[in-house]
Design a protein around this motif. Structure first.
Motif, mmCIF file in Angstrom:
data_model
loop_
_atom_site.group_PDB
_atom_site.id
_atom_site.type_symbol
_atom_site.label_atom_id
_atom_site.label_comp_id
_atom_site.label_asym_id
_atom_site.label_seq_id
_atom_site.Cartn_x
_atom_site.Cartn_y
_atom_site.Cartn_z
ATOM 1 N N SER A 19 45.987 55.888 -0.926
ATOM 2 C CA SER A 19 46.979 56.015 -1.844
ATOM 3 C C SER A 19 46.672 57.135 -3.039
ATOM 4 C CB SER A 19 46.864 54.467 -2.787
ATOM 5 O OG SER A 19 46.498 53.484 -1.397
ATOM 6 N N PHE A 20 45.561 57.630 -3.259
ATOM 7 C CA PHE A 20 45.946 58.540 -4.243
ATOM 8 C C PHE A 20 46.077 60.179 -3.970
ATOM 9 C CE2 PHE A 20 43.251 62.267 -6.575
ATOM 10 C CZ PHE A 20 43.555 62.380 -7.569
ATOM 11 N N TYR A 21 45.765 60.087 -2.150
ATOM 12 C CA TYR A 21 45.737 61.604 -2.094
ATOM 13 C C TYR A 21 47.513 61.576 -1.614
ATOM 14 C CZ TYR A 21 41.008 62.914 -1.362
ATOM 15 O OH TYR A 21 39.814 62.573 -1.361
ATOM 16 N N ASN A 22 47.664 60.348 -0.647
ATOM 17 C CA ASN A 22 49.472 60.512 -1.013
ATOM 18 C C ASN A 22 50.164 60.448 -2.133
ATOM 19 O OD1 ASN A 22 49.096 59.604 1.311
ATOM 20 N ND2 ASN A 22 49.141 57.184 0.762
ATOM 21 N N ALA A 23 49.219 60.466 -3.400
ATOM 22 C CA ALA A 23 50.458 60.481 -4.823
ATOM 23 C C ALA A 23 50.398 61.909 -4.975
ATOM 24 C CB ALA A 23 49.773 59.566 -5.580
ATOM 25 N N VAL A 24 49.815 62.767 -4.587
ATOM 26 C CA VAL A 24 49.501 64.239 -4.502
ATOM 27 C C VAL A 24 50.557 64.919 -4.016
ATOM 28 C CG1 VAL A 24 47.199 66.038 -4.277
ATOM 29 C CG2 VAL A 24 46.447 63.972 -5.510
ATOM 30 N N GLU A 83 53.580 58.075 -10.171
ATOM 31 C CA GLU A 83 52.786 57.316 -9.318
ATOM 32 C C GLU A 83 51.591 57.984 -9.557
ATOM 33 O OE1 GLU A 83 51.943 54.943 -6.546
ATOM 34 O OE2 GLU A 83 53.664 54.717 -7.842
ATOM 35 N N LEU A 84 51.126 59.442 -9.108
ATOM 36 C CA LEU A 84 49.418 59.766 -9.346
ATOM 37 C C LEU A 84 48.363 59.552 -10.908
ATOM 38 C CD1 LEU A 84 47.933 62.014 -8.198
ATOM 39 C CD2 LEU A 84 48.409 63.492 -9.535
ATOM 40 N N LEU A 85 49.005 58.982 -11.748
ATOM 41 C CA LEU A 85 48.475 59.298 -12.941
ATOM 42 C C LEU A 85 47.930 57.604 -12.337
ATOM 43 C CD1 LEU A 85 50.486 60.084 -16.157
ATOM 44 C CD2 LEU A 85 48.449 61.117 -15.064
ATOM 45 N N THR A 86 48.918 56.098 -11.979
ATOM 46 C CA THR A 86 48.704 54.963 -11.837
ATOM 47 C C THR A 86 47.208 54.992 -10.374
ATOM 48 O OG1 THR A 86 51.175 54.329 -12.227
ATOM 49 C CG2 THR A 86 49.949 53.063 -10.483
ATOM 50 N N GLN A 87 47.702 56.196 -9.884
ATOM 51 C CA GLN A 87 47.169 55.630 -8.501
ATOM 52 C C GLN A 87 45.636 56.629 -9.214
ATOM 53 O OE1 GLN A 87 46.976 53.662 -6.003
ATOM 54 N NE2 GLN A 87 49.473 53.341 -5.980
ATOM 55 N N GLY A 88 45.637 57.235 -9.815
ATOM 56 C CA GLY A 88 44.322 58.171 -10.323
ATOM 57 C C GLY A 88 43.514 56.786 -11.055
ATOM 58 N N GLY A 89 44.341 55.964 -11.887
ATOM 59 C CA GLY A 89 43.566 55.419 -12.213
ATOM 60 C C GLY A 89 42.856 54.511 -11.656
ATOM 61 N N ASP A 90 43.439 53.916 -10.483
ATOM 62 C CA ASP A 90 43.094 52.643 -9.902
ATOM 63 C C ASP A 90 41.790 53.338 -9.030
ATOM 64 O OD1 ASP A 90 45.275 51.298 -10.626
ATOM 65 O OD2 ASP A 90 46.436 51.518 -8.456
ATOM 66 N N LEU A 91 42.175 54.195 -8.366
ATOM 67 C CA LEU A 91 40.913 55.284 -8.110
ATOM 68 C C LEU A 91 39.473 55.060 -8.567
ATOM 69 C CD1 LEU A 91 40.466 56.885 -5.815
ATOM 70 C CD2 LEU A 91 40.271 58.642 -6.334
ATOM 71 N N ALA A 137 52.707 67.514 -5.154
ATOM 72 C CA ALA A 137 53.285 68.951 -5.092
ATOM 73 C C ALA A 137 54.719 69.240 -3.718
ATOM 74 C CB ALA A 137 52.100 68.969 -3.383
ATOM 75 N N ASN A 138 54.595 67.808 -3.203
ATOM 76 C CA ASN A 138 56.084 67.830 -2.489
ATOM 77 C C ASN A 138 57.333 67.829 -3.259
ATOM 78 O OD1 ASN A 138 54.839 68.028 -0.479
ATOM 79 N ND2 ASN A 138 55.258 65.769 0.112
ATOM 80 N N ALA A 139 57.393 67.054 -4.811
ATOM 81 C CA ALA A 139 57.808 67.278 -5.489
ATOM 82 C C ALA A 139 57.652 67.540 -7.143
ATOM 83 C CB ALA A 139 59.060 65.728 -5.995
#
Length: 280
Positions: free
Chosen positions: A114-119, A134-142, A123-125
């Motif tokens: 999930s974290f890599y998908n958010a990264v 979403e990246l911050l959220t997934q980073g916190g979850d990780l 990168a795409n946008a």
């Protein structure tokens, strides 16, 4: 006179086989007794009577009661017991670690994915606010998942420490029993040089097999009837009636991890830290 000799020979046979029947009865009675080794009566010719030019036989006598045991088989059983216990323990803790890391629903892999998908989404946008959020959220979850794993690994480590301390107490107790049995066997052998204390030997073999459930064991028989016991890579645990006790102490630099040491020598202060509540 001849009749008396014939009766004496017949009586010797009856007495000898009476002891054989008693031993057979004892074998049957102990068929389900843990650690009991089947016994057999050995017979020998009674000394003959000199008649001047030759000797006449005087019948038979029981010369001893022999345990039917194989030291090779006992050694293989001890090694197999130790190996089985070792692999069961390894499997128990390896399965716990595997479940923590590889479990599809709550392991590390879903959080990483999930974290890599958010990264990849950022990168795409790069300018997308939702992608950044979403990246911050997934980073916190990780990060939370790593913290949870850390706590769970600490719990497993505490289980290992508790298991180690408990096993050390059991090893010390069994070693004391072996040393005590050594003393009894040597005393019994000295009191009766021609016979063997079979029940004590059975008990000692059973205790050695119990010890193999905790650690790899090797035994060396001594001429006085005692055995020396070494464990692991050759550490002497029992020598005659003397016991080298084991203890646990925390590792310097990692007080949550326990290692073994042998007493009465104190733990090496360069390697161990004592006291430690983790290793009590």
């Amino acid at each position: 006179m001849a009749g008396s000799d014939i009766l004496g020979i017949g009586t010797s046979a009856l007495l000898g086989y009476q002891q054989a029947l008693q031993t057979t009865s004892n074998n049957i009675s102990n068929a389900n007794t843990p650690g009991y080794a089947r016994e057999r009566v050995d017979f020998a010719t009674r000394p003959g009577t000199s008649t001047g030019d030759y000797y006449l036989g005087n019948g038979v006598q029981a010369s001893g009661v022999q345990r039917i045991v194989s030291q090779f088989v006992n050694g293989q059983l001890t090694n197999a017991t130790a190996a089985n216990s070792r692999y069961q323990t390894y499997s128990q803790y390896a399965n716990q670690v595997d479940n923590l890391l590889a479990k599809q629903s709550a392991g590390l892999q879903p959080a990483l994915q999930s974290f890599y998908n958010a990264v990849q989404g950022v990168a795409n946008a790069p300018a997308s606010i939702p992608a950044r959020q979403e990246l911050l959220t997934q980073g916190g979850d990780l990060a939370g998942r790593f913290n949870t794993l850390y706590q769970q690994f600490n719990q497993i480590g505490a289980q290992v420490n508790a298991r180690l301390s408990s096993d050390v107490n059991s090893i010390n107790s069994l070693a004391t029993q072996i040393a005590s049995l050594n003393t009894q066997i040597v005393a019994a052998s000295n009191n009766n040089p021609t016979g063997k204390p079979n029940s004590l030997l059975d008990q000692r073999d059973a205790v050695v097999n119990q010890l193999a459930k905790y650690v790899s064991v090797n035994t060396v028989s001594q001429s006085d009837g005692s055995i020396n016991v070494t464990i692991g890579t050759g550490q002497a645990l029992v020598v005659g009636s003397s016991v080298t006790r084991l203890g646990t102490a925390a590792v310097n630099g990692d007080p949550s991890r326990c290692l073994l040491y042998t007493s009465p020598s104190p733990p090496d202060p360069e390697r161990y830290r004592t006291p430690s509540s983790a290793c009590s």
